[in-house]
Design an enzyme around this catalytic site. Structure first.
Site, PDB file in Angstrom:
ATOM      1  N   CYS A  36       0.773  -1.127  -0.088  1.00  0.00           N
ATOM      2  CA  CYS A  36       0.062  -0.285   0.052  1.00  0.00           C
ATOM      3  C   CYS A  36       0.769   1.448   0.088  1.00  0.00           C
ATOM      4  CB  CYS A  36      -0.907  -0.036   1.382  1.00  0.00           C
ATOM      5  SG  CYS A  36      -1.992  -1.520   1.321  1.00  0.00           S
TER       6      CYS A  36
ATOM      7  N   HIS B 188      -3.496   6.746   3.176  1.00  0.00           N
ATOM      8  CA  HIS B 188      -4.114   5.681   2.519  1.00  0.00           C
ATOM      9  C   HIS B 188      -5.332   5.089   3.248  1.00  0.00           C
ATOM     10  CE1 HIS B 188      -3.886   1.219   1.560  1.00  0.00           C
ATOM     11  NE2 HIS B 188      -3.472   0.892   2.680  1.00  0.00           N
TER      12      HIS B 188
ATOM     13  N   ASN C 110     -10.257  -0.906   0.857  1.00  0.00           N
ATOM     14  CA  ASN C 110      -8.582  -0.638   0.766  1.00  0.00           C
ATOM     15  C   ASN C 110      -8.237  -1.262  -0.421  1.00  0.00           C
ATOM     16  OD1 ASN C 110      -5.841  -0.778   0.681  1.00  0.00           O
ATOM     17  ND2 ASN C 110      -5.890  -1.839   3.055  1.00  0.00           N
TER      18      ASN C 110
HETATM   19  N1  ACO Z   1     -17.245  -9.591  11.127  1.00  0.00           N
HETATM   20  C1  ACO Z   1     -17.774  -9.639  12.275  1.00  0.00           C
HETATM   21  N2  ACO Z   1     -16.726 -10.009  13.492  1.00  0.00           N
HETATM   22  C2  ACO Z   1     -15.413 -10.138  12.997  1.00  0.00           C
HETATM   23  C3  ACO Z   1     -15.027  -9.820  11.773  1.00  0.00           C
HETATM   24  C4  ACO Z   1     -15.941  -9.616  10.519  1.00  0.00           C
HETATM   25  N3  ACO Z   1     -15.714  -9.419   9.551  1.00  0.00           N
HETATM   26  N4  ACO Z   1     -13.759  -9.892  11.666  1.00  0.00           N
HETATM   27  C5  ACO Z   1     -13.443 -10.095  12.730  1.00  0.00           C
HETATM   28  N5  ACO Z   1     -14.415 -10.250  13.632  1.00  0.00           N
HETATM   29  C6  ACO Z   1     -14.647 -10.587  15.202  1.00  0.00           C
HETATM   30  C7  ACO Z   1     -13.312 -11.066  15.575  1.00  0.00           C
HETATM   31  O1  ACO Z   1     -13.497 -12.474  15.460  1.00  0.00           O
HETATM   32  C8  ACO Z   1     -13.294 -10.742  17.009  1.00  0.00           C
HETATM   33  O2  ACO Z   1     -14.335 -11.574  17.657  1.00  0.00           O
HETATM   34  P1  ACO Z   1     -13.741 -12.085  19.166  1.00  0.00           P
HETATM   35  O3  ACO Z   1     -13.563 -10.800  20.190  1.00  0.00           O
HETATM   36  O4  ACO Z   1     -15.188 -12.957  19.636  1.00  0.00           O
HETATM   37  O5  ACO Z   1     -12.749 -12.986  19.005  1.00  0.00           O
HETATM   38  C9  ACO Z   1     -13.927  -9.492  17.085  1.00  0.00           C
HETATM   39  O6  ACO Z   1     -14.495  -8.885  15.827  1.00  0.00           O
HETATM   40  C10 ACO Z   1     -12.619  -8.323  17.286  1.00  0.00           C
HETATM   41  O7  ACO Z   1     -11.524  -8.658  16.371  1.00  0.00           O
HETATM   42  P2  ACO Z   1     -10.278  -7.684  16.236  1.00  0.00           P
HETATM   43  O8  ACO Z   1      -9.257  -8.466  15.311  1.00  0.00           O
HETATM   44  O9  ACO Z   1      -9.901  -7.402  17.655  1.00  0.00           O
HETATM   45  O10 ACO Z   1     -11.096  -6.543  15.553  1.00  0.00           O
HETATM   46  P3  ACO Z   1     -10.442  -5.055  15.421  1.00  0.00           P
HETATM   47  O11 ACO Z   1     -11.113  -4.078  15.891  1.00  0.00           O
HETATM   48  O12 ACO Z   1      -8.984  -5.065  15.543  1.00  0.00           O
HETATM   49  O13 ACO Z   1     -10.538  -5.070  13.819  1.00  0.00           O
HETATM   50  C11 ACO Z   1      -9.602  -5.003  11.793  1.00  0.00           C
HETATM   51  C12 ACO Z   1     -10.068  -5.916  12.765  1.00  0.00           C
HETATM   52  C13 ACO Z   1     -10.396  -4.225  11.113  1.00  0.00           C
HETATM   53  C14 ACO Z   1      -8.681  -5.989  10.705  1.00  0.00           C
HETATM   54  C15 ACO Z   1      -8.165  -4.261  12.306  1.00  0.00           C
HETATM   55  O14 ACO Z   1      -7.367  -4.842  12.969  1.00  0.00           O
HETATM   56  C16 ACO Z   1      -7.404  -3.415  11.193  1.00  0.00           C
HETATM   57  O15 ACO Z   1      -8.273  -2.744  10.491  1.00  0.00           O
HETATM   58  N6  ACO Z   1      -6.213  -3.780  10.940  1.00  0.00           N
HETATM   59  C17 ACO Z   1      -5.166  -3.061  10.235  1.00  0.00           C
HETATM   60  C18 ACO Z   1      -5.553  -3.783   8.887  1.00  0.00           C
HETATM   61  C19 ACO Z   1      -4.911  -2.824   7.683  1.00  0.00           C
HETATM   62  O16 ACO Z   1      -5.141  -1.825   7.877  1.00  0.00           O
HETATM   63  N7  ACO Z   1      -4.244  -3.443   6.875  1.00  0.00           N
HETATM   64  C20 ACO Z   1      -3.639  -2.758   5.753  1.00  0.00           C
HETATM   65  C21 ACO Z   1      -3.119  -3.734   4.914  1.00  0.00           C
HETATM   66  S1  ACO Z   1      -2.467  -2.902   3.874  1.00  0.00           S
HETATM   67  C22 ACO Z   1      -1.268  -3.765   2.692  1.00  0.00           C
HETATM   68  O17 ACO Z   1      -0.326  -3.686   2.367  1.00  0.00           O
HETATM   69  C23 ACO Z   1      -2.071  -4.970   2.178  1.00  0.00           C
END
Ligand code: ACO
Length: 339
Positions: free
Chosen positions: A122, A263, A293
């Site tokens: 990204c 981003h 994204n």
């Molecule tokens: N729908 C419903 N529930 C979900 C989903 C979903 N799609 N995904 C995860 N959950 C659940 C999990 O299982 C967890 O449940 P639990 O508490 O029973 O175990 C709960 O939601 C919370 O999960 P977390 O991982 O703590 O959720 P978080 O608030 O951290 O959000 C997310 C997850 C959105 C992935 C976040 O961590 C994030 O945005 N991270 C950065 C990702 C990013 O920006 N990546 C860039 C990549 S760039 C590249 O180079 C490709």
């Protein structure tokens, strides 16, 4: 491309045009509810994403890059034969080789252009801009096209709800041109970096030389795998740090930035960076809700839409800041000077 460094005298690089292409098909969160165990409420509250664009079955990354490249050239009034170098930042190429850039250059008629892909996920678009500026200001090239293009829908695992809802497909980029005058560069500065020690936080294990696709593998390992919480922590820290390091180096403050284009990965990451940087949210542009994204396409896609909305105007100082797999990060401060 043919060139001799410095032989054509000093040149200043200028951000001359931006443009994009996204596939027609919109996939809403409600549609995703039919595929993975998720809800619109969860996706919107945790990420800010409401819908994303997804390629047609017969489209691959170069198909998007070709359309975006043509749109950029049209808005600049630049013929494809005038392009010296075409750079495609992507981590979802059509195949390992040939490069998306080579395929794209041929399709748009940029037959004299050098063409290559770069892989900084990204952060790739800003890395690509840095390459373009270096080529132009060294005198090696006059017109460099940088087109971030991604089809993440082909590398996300429908069995992994925590990543499946985050990404979309698209291509977008910019034309960097060289002017024969002595003025200061249109690009005020870059801050680029990488921390490979955190590489395993965001990876696709299979398909390279460590785990070739020709050998038996767990299908889950052919998809993107991410430690979302770790990437989230990294992103919130590095967006602020990178932008601040660049502004400090330039002797500027956030008040010198007319428009911030971060981003588009997660609205909570963006909100955190905006609050820490102390920039008025009115001076921040985003479109995450409509595209998710799109990795290397995300920043130029937002730039191009900001231009179309009249938010990005000639002469504005624009800060872009991104992060991604690697893990990488990148910031750039540039004056927008359309042709
Ligand atoms: N729908 C419903 N529930 C979900 C989903 C979903 N799609 N995904 C995860 N959950 C659940 C999990 O299982 C967890 O449940 P639990 O508490 O029973 O175990 C709960 O939601 C919370 O999960 P977390 O991982 O703590 O959720 P978080 O608030 O951290 O959000 C997310 C997850 C959105 C992935 C976040 O961590 C994030 O945005 N991270 C950065 C990702 C990013 O920006 N990546 C860039 C990549 S760039 C590249 O180079 C490709």
């Amino acid at each position: 491309m043919i060139g001799v460094p410095g032989s054509s005298g000093p040149r200043r690089a200028r951000l001359a045009a931006v443009g994009y292409y996204v596939p027609d098909r919109r996939v809403t969160n409600a549609e995703l509810e039919q595929i993975v165990d998720t809800t619109d409420e969860w996706i919107v509250s945790r990420t800010g994403i409401r819908e994303r664009r997804i390629v047609a079955p017969d489209q691959a990354t170069s198909d998007l890059a070709i359309r975006a490249a043509s749109n950029i050239l049209e808005s600049a009034g630049c013929a494809p034969e005038e392009i010296d170098v075409l750079i495609v930042p992507t981590c979802t190429p059509d195949q390992l080789f040939p490069s998306v850039a080579a395929v794209t250059a041929d399709a748009i008629g940029a037959h004299g252009a050098a063409a290559f892909d770069i892989q900084a996920a990204c952060s790739g678009f800003i890395y690509g801009l840095a390459q373009a500026v270096a080529l132009v200001e060294s005198g090696l090239a006059r017109n460099v096209l940088v087109v971030g293009a991604e089809v993440f829908s082909r590398i996300i695992n429908p069995a992994d709800r925590s990543t499946y809802v985050l990404f979309g497909d698209g291509a977008a980029g910019a034309l960097v041109v060289g002017d024969d005058d002595q003025g200061p560069s249109g690009f005020l500065g870059f801050e680029l970096g990488a921390d490979g020690s955190k590489g395993d936080q965001l990876t696709i294990p299979v398909g390279g030389t460590r785990h070739p696709a020709s050998q038996a593998f767990d299908p889950a390992d052919a998809y993107l795998q991410m430690n979302g919480r770790e990437v989230f922590k990294f992103a919130t820290r590095v967006m602020e740090d990178s932008a601040t390091r660049l502004l400090d180096r330039l002797g500027m403050t956030i008040d010198d930035v007319d428009l911030l284009v971060p981003h588009q990965a997660n609205q909570r990451i963006i909100d955190h960076a905006v609050a820490r940087l102390g920039i008025d949210p009115q001076r921040v542009f985003g479109n995450l809700d409509r595209y998710g994204n799109t990795s290397a396409a995300s920043i130029p896609l937002a730039l191009a839409e900001a231009r179309d909305a009249g938010v990005l105007r000639p002469g504005m100082r624009v800060m872009m800041v991104g992060f991604g797999a690697g893990l990488t990060w990148a910031s750039c401060l540039v004056r927008y000077e359309p042709t």
